[in-house]
Each structure stands twice: as C-alpha cells, then as structure tokens.
Design a protein around this motif. Structure first.
Motif, PDB file in Angstrom:
ATOM      1  N   ALA A   7      -7.478   8.997 -11.945  1.00  0.00           N
ATOM      2  CA  ALA A   7      -6.131   9.331 -11.488  1.00  0.00           C
ATOM      3  C   ALA A   7      -5.058   8.665 -12.345  1.00  0.00           C
ATOM      4  CB  ALA A   7      -5.959   8.923 -10.027  1.00  0.00           C
ATOM      5  N   LYS A   8      -3.822   9.115 -12.140  1.00  0.00           N
ATOM      6  CA  LYS A   8      -2.669   8.535 -12.826  1.00  0.00           C
ATOM      7  C   LYS A   8      -1.799   7.716 -11.876  1.00  0.00           C
ATOM      8  CE  LYS A   8      -2.344  12.227 -16.282  1.00  0.00           C
ATOM      9  NZ  LYS A   8      -1.475  13.300 -16.863  1.00  0.00           N
ATOM     10  N   TRP A   9      -1.896   8.009 -10.582  1.00  0.00           N
ATOM     11  CA  TRP A   9      -1.103   7.252  -9.610  1.00  0.00           C
ATOM     12  C   TRP A   9      -1.854   7.175  -8.286  1.00  0.00           C
ATOM     13  CZ3 TRP A   9       0.143  10.284  -5.381  1.00  0.00           C
ATOM     14  CH2 TRP A   9       0.298  11.655  -5.581  1.00  0.00           C
ATOM     15  N   ILE A  10      -1.481   6.147  -7.505  1.00  0.00           N
ATOM     16  CA  ILE A  10      -2.058   5.952  -6.177  1.00  0.00           C
ATOM     17  C   ILE A  10      -0.912   5.648  -5.211  1.00  0.00           C
ATOM     18  CG2 ILE A  10      -2.545   3.531  -6.740  1.00  0.00           C
ATOM     19  CD1 ILE A  10      -4.564   5.565  -4.192  1.00  0.00           C
ATOM     20  N   ASN A  11      -0.887   6.365  -4.103  1.00  0.00           N
ATOM     21  CA  ASN A  11       0.097   6.132  -3.053  1.00  0.00           C
ATOM     22  C   ASN A  11      -0.634   5.493  -1.876  1.00  0.00           C
ATOM     23  OD1 ASN A  11       1.804   6.406  -0.770  1.00  0.00           O
ATOM     24  ND2 ASN A  11       2.868   8.153  -1.688  1.00  0.00           N
ATOM     25  N   PHE A  12      -0.272   4.242  -1.551  1.00  0.00           N
ATOM     26  CA  PHE A  12      -0.928   3.522  -0.456  1.00  0.00           C
ATOM     27  C   PHE A  12      -0.267   3.770   0.895  1.00  0.00           C
ATOM     28  CE2 PHE A  12      -2.515   0.622  -3.917  1.00  0.00           C
ATOM     29  CZ  PHE A  12      -3.864   0.932  -3.732  1.00  0.00           C
ATOM     30  N   GLY A  13       0.580   4.789   0.981  1.00  0.00           N
ATOM     31  CA  GLY A  13       1.106   5.233   2.254  1.00  0.00           C
ATOM     32  C   GLY A  13       2.025   4.239   2.922  1.00  0.00           C
ATOM     33  N   GLY A  14       2.152   4.403   4.233  1.00  0.00           N
ATOM     34  CA  GLY A  14       3.073   3.582   5.008  1.00  0.00           C
ATOM     35  C   GLY A  14       2.358   2.531   5.825  1.00  0.00           C
ATOM     36  N   GLY A  15       3.114   1.939   6.761  1.00  0.00           N
ATOM     37  CA  GLY A  15       2.544   0.942   7.654  1.00  0.00           C
ATOM     38  C   GLY A  15       2.532  -0.468   7.111  1.00  0.00           C
ATOM     39  N   HIS A  16       3.098  -0.689   5.921  1.00  0.00           N
ATOM     40  CA  HIS A  16       3.155  -2.036   5.334  1.00  0.00           C
ATOM     41  C   HIS A  16       4.432  -2.700   5.845  1.00  0.00           C
ATOM     42  CE1 HIS A  16       0.023  -0.701   2.501  1.00  0.00           C
ATOM     43  NE2 HIS A  16       0.721   0.425   2.454  1.00  0.00           N
ATOM     44  N   LEU A  17       4.320  -3.552   6.860  1.00  0.00           N
ATOM     45  CA  LEU A  17       5.499  -4.093   7.523  1.00  0.00           C
ATOM     46  C   LEU A  17       5.994  -5.351   6.809  1.00  0.00           C
ATOM     47  CD1 LEU A  17       7.451  -3.458   9.702  1.00  0.00           C
ATOM     48  CD2 LEU A  17       5.958  -4.576  11.358  1.00  0.00           C
ATOM     49  N   VAL A  18       6.476  -5.162   5.588  1.00  0.00           N
ATOM     50  CA  VAL A  18       6.784  -6.275   4.689  1.00  0.00           C
ATOM     51  C   VAL A  18       8.006  -7.067   5.121  1.00  0.00           C
ATOM     52  CG1 VAL A  18       5.699  -5.107   2.741  1.00  0.00           C
ATOM     53  CG2 VAL A  18       8.152  -4.797   3.138  1.00  0.00           C
ATOM     54  N   SER A  71       8.839   1.863   8.933  1.00  0.00           N
ATOM     55  CA  SER A  71       9.402   0.815   9.791  1.00  0.00           C
ATOM     56  C   SER A  71       9.986  -0.342   9.005  1.00  0.00           C
ATOM     57  CB  SER A  71       8.325   0.286  10.741  1.00  0.00           C
ATOM     58  OG  SER A  71       7.865   1.288  11.611  1.00  0.00           O
ATOM     59  N   ALA A  72       9.390  -0.696   7.875  1.00  0.00           N
ATOM     60  CA  ALA A  72       9.818  -1.897   7.143  1.00  0.00           C
ATOM     61  C   ALA A  72      11.287  -1.833   6.735  1.00  0.00           C
ATOM     62  CB  ALA A  72       8.947  -2.103   5.910  1.00  0.00           C
ATOM     63  N   PHE A  73      11.788  -0.665   6.428  1.00  0.00           N
ATOM     64  CA  PHE A  73      13.173  -0.558   5.981  1.00  0.00           C
ATOM     65  C   PHE A  73      14.156  -0.905   7.099  1.00  0.00           C
ATOM     66  CE2 PHE A  73      11.165   1.964   2.656  1.00  0.00           C
ATOM     67  CZ  PHE A  73      11.907   1.612   1.535  1.00  0.00           C
ATOM     68  N   THR A  74      13.859  -0.490   8.321  1.00  0.00           N
ATOM     69  CA  THR A  74      14.830  -0.677   9.407  1.00  0.00           C
ATOM     70  C   THR A  74      14.288  -1.570  10.519  1.00  0.00           C
ATOM     71  OG1 THR A  74      14.095   1.463  10.315  1.00  0.00           O
ATOM     72  CG2 THR A  74      16.101   1.451   8.983  1.00  0.00           C
TER      73      THR A  74
END
Length: 395
Positions: free
Chosen positions: A212-223, A255-258
């Motif tokens: 692959a050229k890219w990987i998207n690890f999706g959401g749910g990372h509550l940084v 969620s992490a953004f807000t």
C-alpha cells in the motif's frame, strides 16, 4: 480583561442564560482551539495527518477555526462529502459501508481518497468513481478481527460485523487501483489500546501493508482526553513508520476535536414523584438530544451534582427526565447540593461531540440552539431551530 469589561461580559452571559429560555448547545472557542493545538502538535511530531470526522461533529459554521490546523475532513455520505468540500474547502476522504450507483460519482468527484468497504463494491463501482475523478486514490477497509471496544454496538470488529475485509478473504495482491488500507477499531480509546491493536493489524496484514501507499487508522483515538499518553502514541506511530517508511499515515478522530469543549444548557420545567423517586423533567430530551446516553449507555456529568447509585438514599437526589413521550427518556440518579426548583438551569457537561449529529425531532420536541462562546466572551447563536424546521422534515 479590565473590571468594566468583566462586568459587561458577566451581564451579557447572565442575560443570555436568563432570557434565552431555549435549551442550547454552547461550544467554547478557546477549548476547541486548545484541542486543535494538541492535535496539530501530534501531527508535527509524528509526521501524520489528522482529519476531522463529521460523524462526530458537523457545525460547519465553525470550520474556519479548524482550517489552520488540519487540511482535510472525512465523510461517510454524500451530504457529509458536500459539506466538507463546500464548507471546509478541500476534497474529502470518503468512506461508506455501501455506495450506491446513484451517488458514488458525485462523492468521488469531490474526494481525494475513497475507501471501499468490500471487494465486491470496489469491483462493481470503481469505474464510476474513476470516471468522475481520474486522480482519486482508492482504499480498502480491512478488519483485523480485534478490538477492545466493550460496548457491542460500537465495536466494528465484533463477529458478524459488516465492516471491512478479513485477512483470509484478501487476494494475494491488492487489486489494481487500490492504494491504501483503512482500519477502524477504536472508540474513545487510549494510546495503549492502539499500540496493542496495531500488533494485530500488522500480524494479519503485513503482506498488504508492504504493497500500500497509505494507511488510515480511523477514529476513536481520544488524544485530547486528560491523561491520554501522547508520547506513547507518537512513539508507536514513529516506530510503525520505520517499519513501513513508504506509508502515509492518516487518523480521523471525531470526539478528540471537540472533547470537553462545551455543554448543553437545559431547564427544569416540572418535578414529579412516584414510589419515592423524584424526577426533574427538563426542556430537553435524552432520546432526542443526548441519544448516546441511552445507546451506550453512559451517565453524563451534570454541573453541581454527583452521580449516585439508582437506589441511593439521601437528600436532593433526582432522576433527570426528558420532555418526550418515550417512557425510557430519563437517566438517574444525581445528588444535588440543594432542592431543585422549576425554572432552574441544568448544565450537562461535554455535550458537543456525537450529540447534534444524532439529534432528532421525535414528538416535535424543540431542538436546542447551537451557540459558541468566542474568545472575547461574546456568545453567538449560530442556529435557532423553529417549527418550520420540524415541518420541513415531513414536507
């Protein structure tokens, strides 16, 4: 801020709270910027890309605040894709469990990345997307069959899931035209959970990660949650990059953004008692305005009150009841410091993410206003909902 300005600021807030009887979701601009700066810092140190997932927050009038910190958004429908393209001003990263022939060309035309949920969808619809946008980069959602999300309806890797392709169903080589992999396994998760999950992703999909050229690890990372182990996340991502230096890395938390950026302001409109259980009925609804409280379920924090066991005995203990006809439109119990009274304000903390994107007008219950507290303390109502909005849904 001088004493005179402070006086006028508090007068303004007081007038807003007292005379604006409409319930209100109130976003704090400073808290949002603080979260954006945290996310931007991780991007810079880990050399990854964060994008905003509209499924958690879609107040498009606030998108100019996001623009200095992120470069793209992620959409899971045509409407979200249009909003990202038209209101954020950049092509979106699209993912949908199932695209339709009627919509995929429209989505692809305004997307930079488009992830398919299944090989059959890719085989059947890729040509329509390519025709609409020859430059688009296709991805495939994968399922590592591992997730630490305990609430079943939020676990995308539970047995029988409709999300993604398992390793045993993957072809030996990525189909021609597939450039990336998308893997979403988290929900309000920690860096430790991500690190453990990553070992399963690599063990199952190393062969295809190399292609692959890219990987998207999706959401749910509550940084942005207090206590989140940011150094561990950064080291986990940088170590992964050393093993796969050819991959661009994308994360798309919602969620992490807000997180912890605002509240829902409500009001007590009645107090009723049955079997020694007192319920304060509010001018908001859990099922209409805070659905995750019933779905997940979870008890939100209420300002000035303490969560107690349902059978607790003591003074000033109340259920809080919604203003709809659903029998289960209530939560409890909270212990307040005083007797509640009709007309009193109730403040639900942290009610900006995954609220307004899920609200409904069941029973014709009025929708709370959307408002923002700006850096100078001024409160601006971004949207007031009316009877006409209810009519339009059934028009």
């Amino acid at each position: 801020m001088g004493s005179s300005l402070l006086f006028y600021y508090f007068c303004f807030v007081f007038i807003f709270m007292v005379f604006n009887m409409t319930p209100t979701y109130l976003l704090d601009e400073q808290k949002l910027i603080d979260n954006l700066q945290t996310i931007a810092g991780i991007q810079q140190q880990a050399h990854v890309q964060f994008i905003l997932a509209f499924k958690a927050f879609a107040w498009w009038k606030t998108l100019p605040l996001f623009r200095p910190y992120i470069q793209a958004t992620t959409a899971s429908s045509l409407f979200e894709a249009r909003m990202g393209y038209e209101k954020f001003g950049a092509p979106v990263h699209a993912y949908c469990p199932a695209y339709t022939e009627q919509e995929i060309a429209q989505i692809a035309a305004i997307s930079s990345h488009l992830t398919f949920n299944s090989l059959s969808q890719y085989q059947r619809l890729a040509f329509l997307a390519t025709k609409a946008n020859p430059e688009i980069s296709f991805g495939l959602r994968i399922n590592p069959e591992y997730s630490e999300v305990e609430t079943l309806i939020y676990n995308p890797c539970a047995p029988g899931t409709r999300f993604g392709v398992t390793a045993d169903r993957m072809p030996d080589s990525l189909p021609e035209g597939i450039h990336g992999l998308h893997c979403h396994c988290h929900c309000e998760s920690s860096a430790e959970e991500f690190a453990r999950t990553l070992t399963h992703i690599e063990r199952k999909f190393h062969h295809w990660l190399m292609q692959a050229k890219w990987i998207n690890f999706g959401g749910g990372h509550l940084v942005t949650r207090k206590g989140y182990n940011i150094p561990l996340l950064i080291s986990t991502l940088t170590d992964f990059q050393k093993r796969y230096p050819h991959l661009s890395i994308i994360l798309e938390p919602g969620s992490a953004f807000t997180w912890q950026t605002g509240e829902l302001l409500a009001e007590v409109v009645d107090i009723v008692t049955d079997h020694d259980i007192r319920t304060a009925i509010l001018n908001v609804s859990f099922t209409c305005h805070m659905p995750d409280c019933l779905e997940m379920p979870y008890m939100p924090e209420v300002r000035g009150a303490q969560i107690v066991e349902a059978d607790s005995k003591g003074e000033h203990i109340y259920r809080l009841g919604g203003n709809s006809c659903l029998s289960g439109d209530y939560l409890g119990s909270w212990q307040f410091t005083h007797e509640l009274s009709i007309g009193e304000q109730i403040v639900f903390e942290d009610m900006i993410h995954y609220t307004t994107v899920k609200t409904n007008m069941f029973n014709g219950v009025g929708h709370p206003d959307l408002a923002i507290r700006h850096l100078n303390g001024q409160i601006e109502v971004l949207r007031h909902f009316s009877y006409e909005d209810y009519l339009a849904r059934m028009d």
